[in-house]
Motif scaffolding. Structure first.
Motif, PDB file in Angstrom:
ATOM      1  N   ALA A   1      36.772  43.640  43.832  1.00  0.00           N
ATOM      2  CA  ALA A   1      37.736  42.945  44.685  1.00  0.00           C
ATOM      3  C   ALA A   1      37.149  42.676  46.073  1.00  0.00           C
ATOM      4  N   ILE A   2      36.434  43.649  46.617  1.00  0.00           N
ATOM      5  CA  ILE A   2      35.829  43.488  47.951  1.00  0.00           C
ATOM      6  C   ILE A   2      34.753  42.406  47.932  1.00  0.00           C
ATOM      7  N   VAL A   3      33.919  42.413  46.879  1.00  0.00           N
ATOM      8  CA  VAL A   3      32.872  41.387  46.776  1.00  0.00           C
ATOM      9  C   VAL A   3      33.493  39.996  46.680  1.00  0.00           C
ATOM     10  N   ALA A   4      34.551  39.861  45.876  1.00  0.00           N
ATOM     11  CA  ALA A   4      35.226  38.562  45.761  1.00  0.00           C
ATOM     12  C   ALA A   4      35.789  38.119  47.103  1.00  0.00           C
ATOM     13  N   ARG A   5      36.328  39.070  47.869  1.00  0.00           N
ATOM     14  CA  ARG A   5      36.885  38.734  49.196  1.00  0.00           C
ATOM     15  C   ARG A   5      35.778  38.370  50.169  1.00  0.00           C
ATOM     16  N   LEU A   6      34.626  39.047  50.069  1.00  0.00           N
ATOM     17  CA  LEU A   6      33.493  38.719  50.940  1.00  0.00           C
ATOM     18  C   LEU A   6      33.017  37.289  50.740  1.00  0.00           C
ATOM     19  N   PHE A   7      33.154  36.783  49.520  1.00  0.00           N
ATOM     20  CA  PHE A   7      32.734  35.412  49.227  1.00  0.00           C
ATOM     21  C   PHE A   7      33.895  34.432  49.365  1.00  0.00           C
ATOM     22  N   ARG A   8      34.919  34.846  50.117  1.00  0.00           N
ATOM     23  CA  ARG A   8      36.027  34.002  50.555  1.00  0.00           C
ATOM     24  C   ARG A   8      36.913  33.509  49.416  1.00  0.00           C
ATOM     25  N   TYR A   9      37.041  34.314  48.386  1.00  0.00           N
ATOM     26  CA  TYR A   9      38.039  34.022  47.361  1.00  0.00           C
ATOM     27  C   TYR A   9      39.319  34.731  47.756  1.00  0.00           C
ATOM     28  N   GLY A  10      40.413  33.975  47.775  1.00  0.00           N
ATOM     29  CA  GLY A  10      41.670  34.547  48.239  1.00  0.00           C
ATOM     30  C   GLY A  10      42.742  34.538  47.173  1.00  0.00           C
ATOM     31  N   ASN A  11      43.991  34.748  47.623  1.00  0.00           N
ATOM     32  CA  ASN A  11      45.152  34.784  46.757  1.00  0.00           C
ATOM     33  C   ASN A  11      44.957  35.780  45.615  1.00  0.00           C
ATOM     34  N   VAL A  12      45.108  35.331  44.372  1.00  0.00           N
ATOM     35  CA  VAL A  12      45.108  36.261  43.239  1.00  0.00           C
ATOM     36  C   VAL A  12      43.703  36.611  42.756  1.00  0.00           C
ATOM     37  N   VAL A  13      42.670  35.862  43.185  1.00  0.00           N
ATOM     38  CA  VAL A  13      41.331  36.018  42.599  1.00  0.00           C
ATOM     39  C   VAL A  13      40.760  37.426  42.777  1.00  0.00           C
ATOM     40  N   PRO A  14      40.700  38.005  43.998  1.00  0.00           N
ATOM     41  CA  PRO A  14      40.129  39.360  44.115  1.00  0.00           C
ATOM     42  C   PRO A  14      40.853  40.388  43.251  1.00  0.00           C
ATOM     43  N   LEU A  15      42.188  40.298  43.196  1.00  0.00           N
ATOM     44  CA  LEU A  15      42.960  41.248  42.394  1.00  0.00           C
ATOM     45  C   LEU A  15      42.655  41.065  40.911  1.00  0.00           C
ATOM     46  N   ALA A  16      42.607  39.824  40.448  1.00  0.00           N
ATOM     47  CA  ALA A  16      42.331  39.555  39.035  1.00  0.00           C
ATOM     48  C   ALA A  16      40.937  40.016  38.649  1.00  0.00           C
ATOM     49  N   VAL A  17      39.967  39.792  39.527  1.00  0.00           N
ATOM     50  CA  VAL A  17      38.589  40.198  39.242  1.00  0.00           C
ATOM     51  C   VAL A  17      38.480  41.722  39.202  1.00  0.00           C
ATOM     52  N   GLY A  18      39.107  42.397  40.152  1.00  0.00           N
ATOM     53  CA  GLY A  18      39.057  43.854  40.182  1.00  0.00           C
ATOM     54  C   GLY A  18      39.722  44.494  38.980  1.00  0.00           C
ATOM     55  N   LEU A  19      40.895  43.978  38.589  1.00  0.00           N
ATOM     56  CA  LEU A  19      41.615  44.542  37.448  1.00  0.00           C
ATOM     57  C   LEU A  19      40.996  44.128  36.119  1.00  0.00           C
ATOM     58  N   GLY A  20      40.207  43.065  36.133  1.00  0.00           N
ATOM     59  CA  GLY A  20      39.601  42.602  34.896  1.00  0.00           C
ATOM     60  C   GLY A  20      38.262  43.239  34.581  1.00  0.00           C
ATOM     61  N   LEU A  21      37.465  43.552  35.604  1.00  0.00           N
ATOM     62  CA  LEU A  21      36.084  43.989  35.382  1.00  0.00           C
ATOM     63  C   LEU A  21      35.846  45.460  35.712  1.00  0.00           C
ATOM     64  N   PHE A  22      36.891  46.266  35.725  1.00  0.00           N
ATOM     65  CA  PHE A  22      36.725  47.671  36.101  1.00  0.00           C
ATOM     66  C   PHE A  22      36.096  48.504  34.985  1.00  0.00           C
ATOM     67  N   GLN A  23      36.130  47.986  33.742  1.00  0.00           N
ATOM     68  CA  GLN A  23      35.699  48.793  32.595  1.00  0.00           C
ATOM     69  C   GLN A  23      34.169  48.909  32.512  1.00  0.00           C
ATOM     70  N   ILE A  24      33.716  49.809  31.641  1.00  0.00           N
ATOM     71  CA  ILE A  24      32.285  49.972  31.352  1.00  0.00           C
ATOM     72  C   ILE A  24      31.963  49.116  30.139  1.00  0.00           C
ATOM     73  N   GLY A  25      30.845  48.386  30.170  1.00  0.00           N
ATOM     74  CA  GLY A  25      30.569  47.363  29.174  1.00  0.00           C
ATOM     75  C   GLY A  25      29.844  47.842  27.932  1.00  0.00           C
ATOM     76  N   GLU A  26      29.774  46.915  26.938  1.00  0.00           N
ATOM     77  CA  GLU A  26      29.124  47.238  25.669  1.00  0.00           C
ATOM     78  C   GLU A  26      27.617  47.434  25.815  1.00  0.00           C
ATOM     79  N   PHE A  27      26.989  46.755  26.785  1.00  0.00           N
ATOM     80  CA  PHE A  27      25.557  46.940  26.975  1.00  0.00           C
ATOM     81  C   PHE A  27      25.241  48.329  27.545  1.00  0.00           C
ATOM     82  N   SER A  28      26.277  48.984  28.084  1.00  0.00           N
ATOM     83  CA  SER A  28      26.086  50.365  28.532  1.00  0.00           C
ATOM     84  C   SER A  28      25.804  51.284  27.352  1.00  0.00           C
ATOM     85  N   PHE A  29      26.368  50.948  26.166  1.00  0.00           N
ATOM     86  CA  PHE A  29      26.072  51.734  24.972  1.00  0.00           C
ATOM     87  C   PHE A  29      24.584  51.670  24.637  1.00  0.00           C
TER      88      PHE A  29
END
Length: 658
Positions: free
Chosen positions: A309-337
């Protein structure tokens, strides 16, 4: 039967688990993961015998998903997010690795294990987030493009991580191997862009000319998986190669057909992937280490989501974008396996830590649809307490709105509605969450608000309480339902016209008291039926009778069937009854130089002249004093006998003139 029996059992169990999740109104992928847990080696019940083979097949699912993603997203689509993808993602990776090292210190791990942990949690799941976005109807929005752009760069970062992390004790050797991998990646991308853009479309064009759907599907699958395998052979990611192949094909004329053909295959192999994720979960390990797993999950989820969310805000994305990105990408990925297995085999991670990371990763994936689904609610809550962030409204002032039309969705359908309202001078405003469509509306001069139409603050900007009509063009039932429900709350008297994606959702719209619904597939079927019957010389009244019979018996009650709508249908049918015919008047024709009145056309034939096309200009409804000229195209209407008499008149006067 070996692997075949395992796949059959897995699909059957996944089907019933999917039905269960559907009844519980949860994403289907949770059902697939549950099926994997039930059939996994740790469940103690019915266990698949070839779990490793299932995992290998699941890799094909990842590759096909990224191949389809490449077909859907061209390089032009990713241009708006290139800055955050190319610069923001490395920043996110670095910050998340630092977070992992900090968490490692809390658990008293040494710096190497902490670094491994940070690298593992820095990657998010392309497979899970894409499926989640598809189910939620967010694919194509600006938020989704930001997430996809960052995920692509993360997938690229897996290669150097796989090289560097096992060689932490010998950095010089690792850098040399990394340099070789970078050269390979550059050569592969150059070859795909230069050769793939030329050769692959030619190949598909040749296959398409053969006319075999099966061969076309086989060719598309062979390209996606074949290019992926080629990249794997040169030491790069199998899934990355498939994605690049899809990107190349998306620029060809056959990209849409390739995508439609590959989707069923992608979904089937995707099921295997999510089931394989569930097989990795050991319920007993989770029970014995529940506190540690939950603490780890909480720290990773909150910390990583906050970083995104902070990175999205640093690149001047506003409104719902930082929240959506933070809640969407918080998980650990399949390539981590994949990375975790390398860490285990190289001795960098012990078995207990491997299981801890694995369990945390699987739980984070399973929670993604639930957490991401809260984006709308949390954004509305945020707007209620923090109203300083302005909405982007274009080409209008909210103070000028009143008794206007709100168009929810600025896609092709929404643009068609907007263009007609614009020509009629009717006040309207579009609400759209896709930045590209917002830019198109801006260029067309249409009033538009960037935002989610279901949110309170967005509806305030739309002046929904003053609107007379809401037109919902988005096909997603969840989005449409949220927009209509919110609109009814602020304006109970507003009329609603909505698109219906599936008659199964009629009950939902009945609860919302929406009776004006349009089912595009049915309307298209009616029009195709009319056109087919016209070509078969069926009388227009009979065509109208048959199509109205279809509407009454085949179409569920409640769709756009009011008196005014039926009147429009009768007018359209009447226009078919008047068979408009055109006749050319060459130089020397006896009608040339005569007026309509002098030629006594109506009296002698029974036909009426309703228009004349002269030098590219249409002259409608000419009066009796209109004089015909050489080269005129004359439009007449009348009964079949009247049209025949006019045709004989034209032929007779032509013969007399000659």
């Amino acid at each position: 039967m070996g692997i075949a029996a395992d796949i059959i059992v897995l699909i059957v169990v996944a089907f019933f688990c999917g039905l269960l999740m559907q009844r519980l109104r949860q994403p289907l992928i949770l059902g697939y993961i549950l099926a994997g847990v039930i059939l996994g080696p740790h469940s103690g019940g019915l266990t698949l015998t070839e779990t490793h083979d299932i995992e290998l097949l699941a890799e094909i699912g990842v590759a096909l998903l990224l191949f389809a993603l490449g077909l859907e997203f061209s390089l032009k689509d990713l241009k708006p997010v290139k800055a955050i993808a190319l610069v923001g993602t490395p920043l996110q990776l670095a910050l998340t690795i630092a977070l992992g090292m900090g968490v490692g210190q809390l658990f008293d791990w040494n710096w190497r294990i902490s670094l491994w942990f940070g690298a593992l949690i820095s990657l998010s799941s392309t497979m899970v987030i894409l499926k989640t976005l598809m189910n939620q109807g967010w694919l194509g929005t600006l938020s989704s493009k930001v997430m996809i752009g960052m995920l692509i760069v993360q997938d690229l970062a897996v290669v150097p991580m796989m090289i560097i992390l096992p060689q932490l004790n010998d950095p010089a050797a690792g850098m040399g191997t990394l340099g070789i991998a970078a050269v390979k990646a550059a050569l592969f991308l150059a070859a795909m862009i230069l050769l793939g853009n030329r050769l692959l479309p030619i190949l598909l064009r040749h296959i398409a000319r053969i006319g075999s759907r099966e061969l076309f599907l086989l060719a598309v699958t062979a390209i996606g998986l074949g290019v992926g395998y080629a990249t794997y052979q040169v030491g790069l990611s199998f899934a990355l190669g498939a994605f690049v192949a899809g990107m190349v094909l998306s620029e060809s004329d056959y990209g849409h057909q390739a995508l439609s053909d590959i989707i069923p295959l992608r979904d089937l192999f995707g099921l295997l992937f999510f089931a394989s994720v569930g097989m990795l979960l050991d319920p007993l390990f989770l029970v014995h280490n529940l506190t540690e797993v939950l603490v780890l999950l909480l720290l990773v989820g909150l910390g990583k989501g906050g970083i995104f969310a902070i990175v999205a805000r640093l690149f001047r994305y506003g409104n719902v974008v930082p929240l959506a990105v933070g809640l969407g990408l918080f998980q650990i990925g399949e390539f981590s396996f994949v990375l975790a297995r390398i860490g285990l085999s190289s001795g960098s991670l012990d078995t207990e830590l491997y299981n801890l990371i694995l369990t945390t990763a699987v739980l984070s994936m399973a929670l993604t649809p639930l957490v991401s689904g809260q984006t709308g609610r949390l954004y509305a809550l945020k707007k209620r307490f923090f109203r300083h962030e302005p909405l982007e409204s274009i080409n209008f002032s909210a103070n000028t709105l009143g008794n206007h039309v709100v168009i929810a969705g600025g896609g092709r359908v929404g643009f068609q509605v907007a263009s007609v309202l614009h020509k009629l001078g009717t006040s309207f405003v579009i609400v759209e969450l896709d930045q590209n469509r917002v830019e198109e509306a801006r260029a067309a001069g249409y009033p538009v608000v960037y935002g989610d139409g279901s949110h309170e603050v967005v509806q305030e900007a739309l002046a929904m309480d003053k609107a007379s009509l809401l037109v919902v063009t988005t096909p997603g039932i969840v989005v449409a339902q949220a927009i209509i429900r919110r609109a009814r709350q602020v304006n109970p008297a507003i009329r609603v016209v909505s698109r219906l994606a599936d008659p199964a959702f009629l009950e939902v719209f009945e609860e919302l008291q929406v009776s004006d619904l349009v089912y595009p597939e049915f309307e298209a079927g009616l029009e195709i039926t009319r056109q087919a019957l016209l070509h078969l010389s069926i009388p227009a009244p009979e065509i109208e009778r048959q199509t109205e019979e279809m509407r009454r018996h085949l179409l569920v009650p409640g769709l756009a069937t009011g008196e005014d709508y039926r009147t429009l249908g009768k007018m359209r049918a009447a226009s078919h009854s008047f068979d408009l015919r055109w006749f050319h008047l060459p130089a020397g024709n006896a009608l040339v130089g005569k007026s309509i009145g002098a030629a006594e056309i109506r009296k002698s034939t029974g036909a009426s002249v309703v228009g004349v096309l002269r030098q590219g200009s249409l002259l409608p409804n000419p009066d009796a004093n209109f004089v015909f000229a050489a080269g005129d195209l004359v439009a007449i209407i009348g009964a079949e006998e009247a049209r025949g008499r006019f045709e004989r008149l034209v032929e007779t006067v032509a013969e007399a003139a000659s």
